[in-house]
Design an enzyme around this catalytic site. Structure first.
Site, mmCIF file in Angstrom:
data_model
loop_
_atom_site.group_PDB
_atom_site.id
_atom_site.type_symbol
_atom_site.label_atom_id
_atom_site.label_comp_id
_atom_site.label_asym_id
_atom_site.label_seq_id
_atom_site.Cartn_x
_atom_site.Cartn_y
_atom_site.Cartn_z
ATOM 1 C CB ALA A 9 -3.499 22.191 9.134
ATOM 2 N N GLY A 10 -2.162 19.801 11.275
ATOM 3 C CA GLY A 10 -2.415 18.392 11.491
ATOM 4 C C GLY A 10 -2.799 18.287 12.798
ATOM 5 C CB THR A 35 -2.211 16.061 3.131
ATOM 6 O OG1 THR A 35 -2.050 15.850 4.408
ATOM 7 C CG2 THR A 35 -0.859 16.536 2.773
ATOM 8 C CB THR A 137 8.442 8.935 14.978
ATOM 9 O OG1 THR A 137 7.973 7.823 15.538
ATOM 10 C CG2 THR A 137 9.257 8.728 13.864
ATOM 11 C CG ASP A 138 8.255 5.961 19.290
ATOM 12 O OD1 ASP A 138 7.778 5.790 18.168
ATOM 13 O OD2 ASP A 138 7.540 5.528 20.203
ATOM 14 C CD GLU A 139 6.044 3.883 14.271
ATOM 15 O OE1 GLU A 139 6.329 3.684 12.853
ATOM 16 O OE2 GLU A 139 4.901 4.153 14.587
ATOM 17 C CE1 TYR A 161 5.804 8.925 9.825
ATOM 18 C CE2 TYR A 161 5.999 7.261 11.437
ATOM 19 C CZ TYR A 161 5.964 8.418 11.115
ATOM 20 O OH TYR A 161 5.886 9.539 12.361
ATOM 21 C CE LYS A 165 9.025 12.041 10.944
ATOM 22 N NZ LYS A 165 8.285 13.448 11.119
HETATM 23 P P1 NAD Z 1 -0.897 14.498 10.881
HETATM 24 O O1 NAD Z 1 -0.691 13.659 9.741
HETATM 25 O O2 NAD Z 1 -1.966 14.767 11.432
HETATM 26 O O3 NAD Z 1 -0.362 16.111 10.218
HETATM 27 C C1 NAD Z 1 0.708 16.119 9.244
HETATM 28 C C2 NAD Z 1 0.473 17.480 8.771
HETATM 29 O O4 NAD Z 1 1.565 17.765 7.689
HETATM 30 C C3 NAD Z 1 -0.796 17.755 7.827
HETATM 31 O O5 NAD Z 1 -1.525 19.076 8.424
HETATM 32 C C4 NAD Z 1 -0.624 17.791 6.513
HETATM 33 O O6 NAD Z 1 -1.443 18.421 5.672
HETATM 34 C C5 NAD Z 1 0.815 18.473 6.590
HETATM 35 N N1 NAD Z 1 1.700 18.126 5.345
HETATM 36 C C6 NAD Z 1 1.797 16.984 5.105
HETATM 37 N N2 NAD Z 1 2.942 17.043 4.069
HETATM 38 C C7 NAD Z 1 3.140 18.598 3.828
HETATM 39 C C8 NAD Z 1 3.988 19.119 2.955
HETATM 40 N N3 NAD Z 1 4.971 18.473 2.113
HETATM 41 N N4 NAD Z 1 3.879 20.521 3.141
HETATM 42 C C9 NAD Z 1 3.202 21.034 4.166
HETATM 43 N N5 NAD Z 1 2.489 20.503 5.080
HETATM 44 C C10 NAD Z 1 2.373 19.031 4.707
HETATM 45 O O7 NAD Z 1 0.274 13.860 11.567
HETATM 46 P P2 NAD Z 1 0.829 14.123 13.072
HETATM 47 O O8 NAD Z 1 0.221 13.058 13.988
HETATM 48 O O9 NAD Z 1 0.172 15.365 13.850
HETATM 49 O O10 NAD Z 1 2.102 14.192 13.162
HETATM 50 C C11 NAD Z 1 3.199 15.477 13.059
HETATM 51 C C12 NAD Z 1 4.455 15.140 13.070
HETATM 52 O O11 NAD Z 1 4.840 14.383 14.407
HETATM 53 C C13 NAD Z 1 4.898 14.148 11.837
HETATM 54 O O12 NAD Z 1 6.224 14.583 11.429
HETATM 55 C C14 NAD Z 1 5.114 12.642 12.592
HETATM 56 O O13 NAD Z 1 5.929 11.903 12.002
HETATM 57 C C15 NAD Z 1 5.584 13.114 14.074
HETATM 58 N N6 NAD Z 1 5.023 12.189 15.113
HETATM 59 C C16 NAD Z 1 3.680 11.754 15.371
HETATM 60 C C17 NAD Z 1 3.347 10.968 16.283
HETATM 61 C C18 NAD Z 1 1.885 10.506 16.483
HETATM 62 O O14 NAD Z 1 1.701 9.585 17.182
HETATM 63 N N7 NAD Z 1 0.907 10.766 15.698
HETATM 64 C C19 NAD Z 1 4.198 10.559 17.176
HETATM 65 C C20 NAD Z 1 5.713 10.925 16.935
HETATM 66 C C21 NAD Z 1 5.818 11.653 15.885
HETATM 67 O O1 DAU Z 2 5.098 5.803 17.660
HETATM 68 C C1 DAU Z 2 4.895 6.909 16.903
HETATM 69 C C2 DAU Z 2 4.171 6.819 15.906
HETATM 70 O O2 DAU Z 2 3.054 6.366 16.307
HETATM 71 C C3 DAU Z 2 4.100 7.940 14.995
HETATM 72 O O3 DAU Z 2 5.615 8.174 14.362
HETATM 73 C C4 DAU Z 2 3.329 7.864 13.932
HETATM 74 O O4 DAU Z 2 2.966 8.966 12.997
HETATM 75 C C5 DAU Z 2 1.836 7.472 14.348
HETATM 76 O O5 DAU Z 2 0.943 6.888 13.124
HETATM 77 C C6 DAU Z 2 1.946 6.168 15.279
HETATM 78 O O6 DAU Z 2 2.494 5.078 14.702
HETATM 79 P P1 DAU Z 2 1.706 3.556 14.835
HETATM 80 O O7 DAU Z 2 1.786 2.900 13.524
HETATM 81 O O8 DAU Z 2 2.341 2.869 16.165
HETATM 82 O O9 DAU Z 2 0.323 3.909 15.001
HETATM 83 P P2 DAU Z 2 -1.133 3.297 14.526
HETATM 84 O O10 DAU Z 2 -2.024 4.118 15.197
HETATM 85 O O11 DAU Z 2 -1.137 3.238 12.966
HETATM 86 O O12 DAU Z 2 -1.025 1.879 15.249
HETATM 87 C C7 DAU Z 2 -0.646 1.667 16.621
HETATM 88 C C8 DAU Z 2 -0.716 0.241 16.888
HETATM 89 O O13 DAU Z 2 -2.167 -0.180 16.714
HETATM 90 C C9 DAU Z 2 0.099 -0.416 16.130
HETATM 91 O O14 DAU Z 2 0.777 -1.619 16.733
HETATM 92 C C10 DAU Z 2 -0.724 -0.894 15.119
HETATM 93 C C11 DAU Z 2 -2.243 -1.229 15.818
HETATM 94 N N1 DAU Z 2 -3.476 -1.274 14.767
HETATM 95 C C12 DAU Z 2 -3.697 0.018 13.934
HETATM 96 C C13 DAU Z 2 -4.570 0.206 13.375
HETATM 97 C C14 DAU Z 2 -4.707 1.410 12.420
HETATM 98 C C15 DAU Z 2 -4.153 -2.258 14.911
HETATM 99 O O15 DAU Z 2 -4.132 -3.359 15.477
HETATM 100 N N2 DAU Z 2 -5.343 -2.051 14.027
HETATM 101 C C16 DAU Z 2 -5.421 -0.811 13.287
HETATM 102 O O16 DAU Z 2 -6.528 -0.842 12.430
#
Ligand code: NAD
Ligand code: DAU
Length: 354
Positions: A9-10, A35, A137-139, A161, A165
């Site tokens: 649902a995310g 969440t 994630t790349d992080e 975070y 991961k």
């Molecule tokens: P998101 O926060 O939008 O979604 C996460 C989802 O997981 C939510 O629906 C939340 O309710 C659910 N969740 C959290 N804890 C849970 C639990 N204990 N049991 C069941 N459900 C639970 O995150 P996203 O951006 O969609 O990221 C999804 C995955 O991809 C994550 O594992 C994240 O680390 C990874 N990821 C995200 C990015 C990015 O840029 N957003 C990049 C690389 C990897």
């Molecule tokens: O790289 C993959 C990751 O990307 C995922 O694993 C994470 O789940 C996802 O949240 C994302 O992490 P980042 O920390 O890179 O994303 P965020 O959008 O929080 O920040 C992107 C960049 O922007 C980072 O360099 C911090 C900066 N930033 C972020 C916020 C929220 C700002 O300058 N101001 C802000 O208010």
């Protein structure tokens, strides 16, 4: 295939569900804790479409709950588990890491144990074992000053975070080595697109600009991220699920490496909003300067990007403009409490970005 999609649902999980139901004949069950970041509205188009919802189910629950997981993995006899579930925001992990570890480590362990039980039952009856895909994630590589990370590089996470991961990944690898589980790990780049909760920089800056609010740019704004459209990210995970080598780890790079300040400029230009909205605020602690990944391993199993960054960003901005009824309700009391904690002092002490 019958797939359990955890965290469906995310942002990325719901996109995966939508695209997988459309592109394949798979049956999908979503398990989500809902969440603050999980949102049933992300799935409402699927739930309202009988041609898709017939192969779809939703369960509200926690991956760290062994009773629920046993039922959904072992009793349901799934062909694959794809785990998106995580606490996903770096800034929140700096404020309080507990939930990150509970879901990212304990939850992953519970999913792996159930998958191991099912694999043993299937092997006893000569059936193909279930696949386990951990969405990472790349992080986990930490900051990459030059060049690009390859899958064999050492992990050096810098935030709670990314440490959670990395720990989840190591557990997955251990279940591969010890029990021979059919595991896969994807390491995706910074993802953007529709349905992203507004805490992340792209939707935060779009929705703030649409409300004429300040855009809090951390530090010098020269940190670099490689932007990946959510449709590409979801499809790449599907390719890894279908064609990945057992035990494989796959980078999913983006198409638009940019400094944050240039991303900000592009968002404001497309919205026709003034640069004076941008404020330089105190930097994120432990802020990684740059991520970049090599994608040749994924390309070798037949995946390539479809969405170029400029068009993807324009479409995303148009989506947030057109779907205010999706993001407005998210700016509730919990959001205000988080926003105050994260930004009030920063914004009070901020200076205009020249
Ligand atoms: P998101 O926060 O939008 O979604 C996460 C989802 O997981 C939510 O629906 C939340 O309710 C659910 N969740 C959290 N804890 C849970 C639990 N204990 N049991 C069941 N459900 C639970 O995150 P996203 O951006 O969609 O990221 C999804 C995955 O991809 C994550 O594992 C994240 O680390 C990874 N990821 C995200 C990015 C990015 O840029 N957003 C990049 C690389 C990897
Ligand atoms: O790289 C993959 C990751 O990307 C995922 O694993 C994470 O789940 C996802 O949240 C994302 O992490 P980042 O920390 O890179 O994303 P965020 O959008 O929080 O920040 C992107 C960049 O922007 C980072 O360099 C911090 C900066 N930033 C972020 C916020 C929220 C700002 O300058 N101001 C802000 O208010």
């Amino acid at each position: 295939m019958k797939i359990l999609v955890c965290g469906g649902a995310g942002f990325i999980g719901s996109t995966f569900v939508r695209r997988r139901l459309t592109q394949t004949a798979d049956e999908l069950v979503v398990l989500d804790k809902l969440t603050y970041a999980g949102n049933r509205a992300n799935l409402s188009d699927i739930e309202g479409d009988p041609s898709l919802s017939i192969r779809y189910g939703f369960v509200h629950g926690d991956i760290a709950d062994p009773t629920v997981i046993r039922k959904l993995v072992v009793n349901a006899d799934v062909d694959a588990v794809v785990n998106f579930a995580a606490e996903s925001h770096v800034d929140r992990s700096i404020l309080d890491a507990e939930a990150f570890l509970r879901t990212g480590v304990v939850g992953v362990h519970i999913l792996l144990e159930a998958t191991r039980t099912l694999a043993a039952a299937r092997s006893a009856s000569g059936r193909r074992p279930p696949r386990f895909v951990q969405v990472s994630t790349d992080e986990v590589y930490g900051s990459v000053p030059v060049g690009s990370s390859v899958e064999t590089d050492v992990l050096a996470p810098a935030s709670p975070y990314s440490a959670a991961k990395a720990a989840g990944e190591l557990l997955v690898q251990s279940y591969r080595a010890t029990y021979g589980l059919d595991t896969l790990i994807t390491r995706g780049s910074n993802t953007y697109g529709p349905f992203q909760y507004p805490e992340k920089v792209v939707p935060l800056f779009i929705t703030n600009a649409l409300q004429n609010l300040a855009l809090p740019l951390y530090g010098d704004g020269l940190q670099r991220r490689d932007w990946l459209h959510v449709d590409d990210h979801a499809d790449a995970i599907g390719v890894v699920l279908d064609r990945g080598e057992p035990g494989g780890v796959y980078n999913i790079p983006g198409t638009g490496e940019r400094a944050n300040v240039d991303l900000t400029r592009a968002i404001l230009a497309q919205l026709d909003c003034p640069w004076s909205l941008v404020r330089t605020v105190e930097d994120r602690a432990g802020h990684d300067r740059r991520y970049a990944m090599d994608g040749s391993r994924l390309a070798a199993i037949g995946w390539s990007h479809r969405v170029a960054f400029e068009g993807g960003l324009a479409d995303t901005i148009a989506w947030y403009r057109a779907n205010e009824e999706w993001w407005r309700p998210l700016l509730n009391a919990d959001w205000t409490a988080y926003y105050d904690r994260q930004y009030r002092k920063r914004l009070a002490e901020s200076v205009p970005r020249g």
